[in-house]
Motif scaffolding. Structure first.
Motif, PDB file in Angstrom:
ATOM      1  N   GLY A  78      -8.466 -44.580  33.960  1.00 44.58           N
ATOM      2  CA  GLY A  78      -9.184 -43.955  32.851  1.00 44.58           C
ATOM      3  C   GLY A  78      -9.603 -44.982  31.821  1.00 44.58           C
ATOM      4  N   TYR A  79      -9.375 -44.668  30.544  1.00 48.94           N
ATOM      5  CA  TYR A  79      -9.771 -45.565  29.457  1.00 48.94           C
ATOM      6  C   TYR A  79      -8.652 -46.539  29.122  1.00 48.94           C
ATOM      7  CZ  TYR A  79     -13.506 -42.163  28.712  1.00 48.94           C
ATOM      8  OH  TYR A  79     -14.594 -41.341  28.887  1.00 48.94           O
ATOM      9  N   THR A 129     -16.069 -45.722  27.105  1.00 42.40           N
ATOM     10  CA  THR A 129     -17.145 -44.969  26.469  1.00 42.40           C
ATOM     11  C   THR A 129     -18.422 -45.795  26.615  1.00 42.40           C
ATOM     12  OG1 THR A 129     -15.581 -44.057  24.874  1.00 42.40           O
ATOM     13  CG2 THR A 129     -17.927 -43.939  24.316  1.00 42.40           C
ATOM     14  N   PRO A 130     -19.516 -45.203  27.150  1.00 40.77           N
ATOM     15  CA  PRO A 130     -20.705 -45.990  27.508  1.00 40.77           C
ATOM     16  C   PRO A 130     -21.218 -46.963  26.462  1.00 40.77           C
ATOM     17  CG  PRO A 130     -20.908 -43.797  28.400  1.00 40.77           C
ATOM     18  CD  PRO A 130     -19.646 -43.789  27.571  1.00 40.77           C
ATOM     19  N   TYR A 131     -21.130 -46.619  25.182  1.00 42.59           N
ATOM     20  CA  TYR A 131     -21.670 -47.547  24.187  1.00 42.59           C
ATOM     21  C   TYR A 131     -20.745 -48.741  23.940  1.00 42.59           C
ATOM     22  CZ  TYR A 131     -18.644 -45.373  20.603  1.00 42.59           C
ATOM     23  OH  TYR A 131     -17.577 -44.911  19.879  1.00 42.59           O
ATOM     24  N   ASP A 174     -27.555 -55.115  31.439  1.00 41.09           N
ATOM     25  CA  ASP A 174     -27.642 -54.191  30.315  1.00 41.09           C
ATOM     26  C   ASP A 174     -26.889 -52.924  30.703  1.00 41.09           C
ATOM     27  OD1 ASP A 174     -28.266 -52.547  28.203  1.00 41.09           O
ATOM     28  OD2 ASP A 174     -30.356 -52.225  28.820  1.00 41.09           O
ATOM     29  N   MET A 175     -25.800 -52.644  30.023  1.00 42.33           N
ATOM     30  CA  MET A 175     -24.990 -51.479  30.374  1.00 42.33           C
ATOM     31  C   MET A 175     -24.780 -50.550  29.183  1.00 42.33           C
ATOM     32  SD  MET A 175     -21.296 -53.403  30.833  1.00 42.33           S
ATOM     33  CE  MET A 175     -21.966 -54.671  31.896  1.00 42.33           C
ATOM     34  N   HIS A 176     -25.586 -50.744  28.136  1.00 41.05           N
ATOM     35  CA  HIS A 176     -25.428 -49.936  26.928  1.00 41.05           C
ATOM     36  C   HIS A 176     -25.726 -48.467  27.215  1.00 41.05           C
ATOM     37  CE1 HIS A 176     -25.052 -49.072  22.726  1.00 41.05           C
ATOM     38  NE2 HIS A 176     -26.287 -48.622  22.642  1.00 41.05           N
TER      39      HIS A 176
END
Length: 236
Positions: free
Chosen positions: A143-144, A175-177, A223-225
């Motif tokens: 997970g995170y 978290t994607p950002y 780029d994965m933002h």
């Protein structure tokens, strides 16, 4: 009275055509249900309508289950099953009950003796393992990782050690950002020879799944933002 069924209904992982990743059998099952437990009502309604344009959305009942839900209310969501009604669980993306609050409902259904039927569909975790080239017989999803920089560095080193000592693939998300920060931490704290797979937007049109050694990723991160990403590390 028949033993009701709780169907676990996978959804697309992004803006992907339903027919590309979801079996038609799933649509048939979902079209016959009147009660759903969902992570987000709006996206669930949109998915059902996209799967079957003829479905009468306004006749359906939705129970929302997410981080804002009172845990004491969850059991009551299965009340239709007490009357013999089948129900469905729909996650925000991918497979219900995997890294998803739907697991709490499934646990209650199992305790109550209801049938639980998982339907086939996309799982970013399994698909990432499949495409990574890493050990698919022994892997762990965490997970995170911790947000605190020190704790995160410690955790990364622990997971890397498991990859080497146990010959086990290690998976985690962010978290994607905050994807880029996590990727940079991996490059900073893991061994140069350790292999890192970055799997982004799995099953989507701009899918990106690439495996390289940590040292080869330096200066070449994509780029994965705000792009849903699974990170995997494995021994070099």
């Amino acid at each position: 009275m028949k033993n009701p069924v709780l169907y676990l209904i996978p959804v697309t992982l992004g803006d992907t055509p339903v027919e590309k990743v979801i079996p038609s059998f799933n649509t048939t099952v979902a079209s016959d249900l009147k009660y759903f437990i969902v992570e987000n009502v709006r996206s669930a309604r949109r998915f059902l309508k996209k799967s079957n344009p003829d479905i009468d959305i306004d006749t359906l009942t939705f129970y929302e289950l997410n981080k804002h839900t009172d845990p004491n209310q969850i059991a009551s969501y299965l009340s239709p099953m007490k009357s013999g009604e089948n129900m469905g669980i729909i996650s925000e993306a991918g497979c219900p009950a995997v890294a998803d609050p739907g697991a709490d409902v499934v646990a209650i259904a199992q305790q109550e003796g209801y049938r639980v039927v998982p339907l086939v569909g996309p799982s970013s975790i399994l698909m990432a393992v499949m495409a990574s080239g890493f050990n698919g017989q022994s892997f762990a999803f965490h997970g995170y990782l911790p947000i605190d920089a020190g704790e995160r560095a410690k955790k990364l080193k622990q997971l890397e050690a498991r990859a080497y000592n146990e010959d086990q693939t290690q998976l985690f998300i962010e978290t994607p950002y905050r994807n880029l920060k996590l990727a940079e931490d991996i490059l900073q704290h893991c061994k140069p020879q350790t292999r890192l797979c970055i799997a982004m937007n799995i099953s989507c049109e701009d899918e990106f799944i690439v495996t390289r050694r940590v040292k080869a990723w330096k200066g070449k991160l994509p780029d994965m933002h705000k792009k849903p990403t699974v990170f995997l590390i494995y021994k070099g």
